[in-house]
Design an enzyme around this catalytic site. Structure first.
Site, PDB file in Angstrom:
ATOM      1  N   CYS A 109       3.381   1.673   2.804  1.00 19.03           N
ATOM      2  CA  CYS A 109       4.617   0.916   2.604  1.00 19.03           C
ATOM      3  C   CYS A 109       5.600   1.734   1.771  1.00 19.03           C
ATOM      4  CB  CYS A 109       4.332  -0.408   1.904  1.00 19.03           C
ATOM      5  SG  CYS A 109       3.293  -1.541   2.834  1.00 19.03           S
ATOM      6  N   CYS A 165      47.580 -14.073 -12.409  1.00 18.07           N
ATOM      7  CA  CYS A 165      47.962 -14.057 -10.995  1.00 18.07           C
ATOM      8  C   CYS A 165      46.810 -13.470 -10.185  1.00 18.07           C
ATOM      9  CB  CYS A 165      49.241 -13.252 -10.760  1.00 18.07           C
ATOM     10  SG  CYS A 165      49.070 -11.493 -11.137  1.00 18.07           S
ATOM     11  N   CYS A 182       0.845  -1.204   0.000  1.00 19.58           N
ATOM     12  CA  CYS A 182       0.000   0.000   0.000  1.00 19.58           C
ATOM     13  C   CYS A 182       0.877   1.249   0.000  1.00 19.58           C
ATOM     14  CB  CYS A 182      -0.934   0.006   1.210  1.00 19.58           C
ATOM     15  SG  CYS A 182      -0.055  -0.040   2.791  1.00 19.58           S
ATOM     16  N   ASP A 210      21.942 -31.741  19.497  1.00 19.23           N
ATOM     17  CA  ASP A 210      20.529 -32.014  19.762  1.00 19.23           C
ATOM     18  C   ASP A 210      20.428 -33.528  19.956  1.00 19.23           C
ATOM     19  OD1 ASP A 210      17.632 -31.661  19.765  1.00 19.23           O
ATOM     20  OD2 ASP A 210      17.717 -32.618  17.794  1.00 19.23           O
ATOM     21  N   ASP A 258      15.977 -26.473  15.829  1.00 25.91           N
ATOM     22  CA  ASP A 258      17.416 -26.317  16.032  1.00 25.91           C
ATOM     23  C   ASP A 258      17.984 -25.132  15.263  1.00 25.91           C
ATOM     24  OD1 ASP A 258      17.623 -28.637  17.638  1.00 25.91           O
ATOM     25  OD2 ASP A 258      17.638 -29.897  15.856  1.00 25.91           O
ATOM     26  N   CYS A 302      45.308 -10.080 -11.058  1.00 19.25           N
ATOM     27  CA  CYS A 302      44.285 -10.056 -12.113  1.00 19.25           C
ATOM     28  C   CYS A 302      42.906 -10.332 -11.518  1.00 19.25           C
ATOM     29  CB  CYS A 302      44.598 -11.112 -13.173  1.00 19.25           C
ATOM     30  SG  CYS A 302      46.171 -10.890 -14.008  1.00 19.25           S
ATOM     31  N   ASP A 311      19.050 -31.227  13.615  1.00 13.20           N
ATOM     32  CA  ASP A 311      18.384 -31.666  12.387  1.00 13.20           C
ATOM     33  C   ASP A 311      16.979 -31.111  12.210  1.00 13.20           C
ATOM     34  OD1 ASP A 311      17.075 -33.168  14.384  1.00 13.20           O
ATOM     35  OD2 ASP A 311      16.592 -34.734  12.921  1.00 13.20           O
TER      36      ASP A 311
END
Length: 797
Positions: free
Chosen positions: A19, A82, A16, A486, A690, A85, A686
């Site tokens: 924003c 090198c 809107c 965990d 976590d 560059c 996992d």
């Protein structure tokens, strides 16, 4: 007065006018911004601001709560000689419109860019070309690989030409120790050396001139100036020497220097290709065709023609062309190059398969679930490429040194020339010593030291199922002193199993058989644990009628004349049945954190038949993982949201002294932050819960069997969820970091020792050229030693 340019910034999330106002105010606060105009319909902002303000503008939009859509882009580069560059190309690309960040890898000859989404790529290619290098989009890795192989072959032919022209110049010099004194006439030496200097060596002049126009320094300037001085001195000596006399010429020196440098560059290019062999091996796993089953007919089609949901036939010995789910057939899949898992994995209907894995003995029909860039294999390749393209923090220091290296060497060479002349030496001696300084000083080894080690380390880690997402994680991981785990899904299997069972009458087998009959057809995790145990013991299960779920309590059913029920403590209390002789077991197992289920007869005569205790089982290798970390001097911690009994039981079984139970996800991050006060911390997890802790840790390590959120938050991913890989990941990180330090030491040592020797007249130009070539080759070869690394569990099966 600072010049202003117009930035065209895409912005997402605006809904809107308020924003728009918020974003305008945020952008207007950025220093130097003169004008802001935002179009809500096109979701774009036009901002007048000083050059180089792109990052500040993006940060302002982000802090206002909106997003600047971006994308990643990789360019293949050629013409770099090198690290200077690489730095020059990096600066050129960073100045282009739409580029948010850029990293140029000298070893892999790639540029990795973070850009505004939808930005035009042509100006990037043109900017690199204007800087006298070449850039191209990487559309097909196989095409890029063929181009690199062709370039290497061309480099080999040029080297062979240089060797053939240089050998006649060197042979007389090699024959002198054997008493053979003869020399080619001056015109012959000139005829052999001139093509080497100006045709074979033209690349040095072109690159030197290009760098000079850009007011930058590079290796080619040192080589061009040094060899030109030796060649020019030979022409002078030839011109001033009286007819009939043999002039003192140095044509062989300039030709040998160029040939040795080309030999070093060729060996370096070959070695650099080996550092990226892991990527090529992964790319080679992708088949180009698939056997699609459509309307009962099998037809070979290209992968581009496949769609999600298509059914694909995979015959024995073939690679899976897509990620999918088995819907027909049984076999095994060799996933070693993808997950690091050495043993073939059984596959049957319902199991998932991964593109690139090799099908074993059976014909499988699979349903496509992921294609192209969304397959596991493509994501692995992308992660490894990004890690190899990224710069480790230590490389930033090396880049700064490289920028001032060439100008410093030119000043040292000039000082050497002046010093020897003031000392009273002739112009010939002074010039040759200055040439030796120019030739031995090469920034190539400095530029290769870090990226080659990172490429080799991340490549070999990927082969064994360890994906290192960025170079910073690799550099930090070597110093880890504490690892926080965990519990569920990380050190334990994440699915309940029967830990204990006891029948009142002592017949545990019959107790299990009755419970299995009640649980037949149930999808509950505890039911699966009962049925798995029944299957392991090959028990025959009776039919149960009138089966029904008891909400919040368990399940009941009719077996013959008896009505049976399997449920929790609440069900036992409702029936008013005493635990009798099982009470002590119930208390002990509850203290372990087990989940209890009672098997009861509800009718005709209510009574307790037995008790089950369910618990998560330790993953295979969990104990070895903790032992391996302890052997490395690393402390292990256990952090879990589970109850104290179950957490402490796992900690005691694994020998972990520091255990934290009943921890909320937000509190996990707080514990990690507290641990960081005592050292460098790695977090292993996992799950979604976590992610905050993985992000809070110095190094986040995610299990590949876990969620995408966890893997996104982590710097390292273990592909097949084996906890033993945690110690292996830290080990390869340490070894890689040690290689970086060794390479940097040798790169600096070559120059710190060689330049003073050359300036003191103790190193002739040809030996200086050989030493310079050797420096780069030795650095890359040292990095390649990482390819012999294997996880400890592989070394000691």
């Amino acid at each position: 007065m600072t010049s202003l340019i117009t930035y065209d910034l895409p912005i997402s999330g605006m809904t809107c006018a308020s924003c728009v106002g918020r974003v305008e105010r945020a952008l207007s606060k950025v220093a130097g911004v003169a004008n802001v105009s935002i179009n809500l319909a096109s979701e774009r902002a036009r901002i007048e601001a000083p050059t180089g303000h792109m990052q500040q503008l993006v940060e302002a939009v982000t802090q206002a709560g909106y997003e600047v859509p971006s994308e990643q882009l990789d360019l293949a580069l050629s013409g770099m000689t090198c690290s200077s560059c690489a730095g020059r190309i990096e600066r050129v690309l960073a100045q282009q419109t739409g580029v948010l960040a850029v990293s140029v890898n000298f070893a892999s000859e790639r540029a990795h860019l973070h850009m505004l989404r939808g930005s035009d790529t042509q100006p990037l290619l043109q900017a690199v070309n204007r800087a006298d290098y070449k850039a191209s989009l990487i559309s097909d890795p196989r095409t890029a690989e063929k181009t690199a192989a062709t370039a290497l072959r061309h480099e080999r032919w040029i080297l062979l030409l240089a060797i053939m022209l240089t050998l006649p110049l060197v042979v007389p010099m090699l024959a002198e120790p054997f008493g053979l004194h003869w020399m080619l006439p001056a015109w012959a030496q000139f005829a052999l050396a001139a093509p080497v200097q100006f045709i074979v060596g033209a690349r040095f002049y072109r690159a030197a001139w290009s760098a000079l126009r850009a007011r930058a320094g590079n290796m080619d300037q040192l080589v061009a100036i040094g060899t030109s001085a030796a060649f020019g001195l030979s022409l002078y000596q030839w011109a001033v020497t009286p007819a009939g006399s043999m002039p003192h010429l140095y044509f062989e020196a300039s030709a040998v220097i160029i040939t040795l440098i080309l030999l070093g560059k060729y060996l370096e290019s070959r070695a650099k290709r080996q550092t990226s062999s892991a990527i090529r091996a992964l790319q080679a796993l992708r088949p180009e065709r698939a056997l699609r089953l459509q309307e009962g007919a099998e037809q070979w089609v290209s992968l581009a023609e496949l769609k999600l949901g298509d059914r694909v036939v995979v015959k024995p010995g073939e690679r899976f062309p897509v990620d999918g789910q088995v819907i027909e057939g049984q076999s095994h899949a060799d996933e070693a190059l993808i997950s690091g898992e050495s043993l073939p994995q059984p596959k049957q209907p319902g199991d998932r398969v991964t593109a690139g894995a090799i099908n074993g003995e059976g014909r499988l029909l699979i349903e496509t679930t992921a294609l192209g860039a969304e397959t596991v294999l493509s994501r692995i390749i992308r992660l490894v490429e990004e890690a190899q393209a990224a710069k480790a923090p230590i490389q930033k220091l090396v880049d700064k040194v490289s920028q001032i290296f060439v100008p410093s060497v030119l000043l040292i060479a000039l000082a050497t020339l002046s010093g020897w002349l003031l000392y009273g030496a002739g112009i010939e001696t002074a010039l040759l010593n200055a040439v030796a300084v120019l030739v031995i000083a090469c920034p190539c080894a400095l530029g290769l030291a870090t990226p080659t080690a990172i490429m080799a380390g991340t490549g070999v880690a990927a082969r064994h199922g360890i994906l290192i997402k960025d170079a910073e994680a690799l550099e930090v991981a070597h110093a880890v002193t504490q690892v926080a785990f965990d519990k569920t899904g990380t050190l334990t299997a994440g699915s309940p199993r029967i830990a204990h069972l006891r029948a009142v009458d002592g017949d545990d087998a019959q107790l299990l058989q009755l419970a299995g009959a009640l649980q037949r057809g149930s999808e509950h995790s505890l039911a699966k644990a009962v049925l798995d145990r029944c299957a392991e013991q090959h028990l025959t299960l009776a039919e149960v009628s009138h089966s029904k779920a008891l909400a919040g309590r368990g399940i009941a059913g009719q077996m013959g004349e008896r009505q049976l029920a399997l449920g929790n403590q609440r069900l036992l209390d409702e029936q008013g049945l005493p635990a009798t002789e099982l009470a002590a077991d119930a208390l002990a197992w509850e203290a372990e954190g087990r989940t209890l289920s009672w098997l009861l007869v509800l009718a005709p005569q209510p009574r307790v038949l037995g008790l089950f205790a369910f618990g998560d089982t330790l993953k295979p290798g969990a104990a070895q993982a903790i032992a391996a970390l302890t052997a490395q001097g690393i402390d292990s911690h256990l952090i879990s949201g589970d109850n104290h009994g179950s957490v402490q039981a796992v900690a005691d079984a694994l020998g972990i002294s520091a255990a934290h139970a009943n921890v909320l996800p937000a509190d996990k991050a707080a514990i990690i932050n507290a641990m960081r006060k005592d050292g460098v911390v790695a977090m292993v997890g996992d799950g979604i819960n976590d992610a905050p802790a993985l992000a809070a840790a110095d190094v986040g390590i995610a299990m590949g069997s876990g969620t995408d959120v966890a893997m996104h938050a982590a710097g390292i991913t273990l592909m097949h969820g084996d906890p033993r890989l945690v110690a292996d990941a830290l080990d390869i990180s340490r070894r890689t970091y040690n290689k970086i330090r060794q390479n940097l030491f040798w790169a600096f040592a070559y120059n710190l020792i060689g330049i003073p020797l050359a300036a003191a007249g103790l190193l002739n130009p040809m030996l200086a050229g050989a030493a310079m070539a050797l420096s780069s080759v030795s650095v890359v070869s040292n990095a390649l030693l990482l390819k012999t690394w294997k996880p400890k569990r592989s070394e000691n099966p």
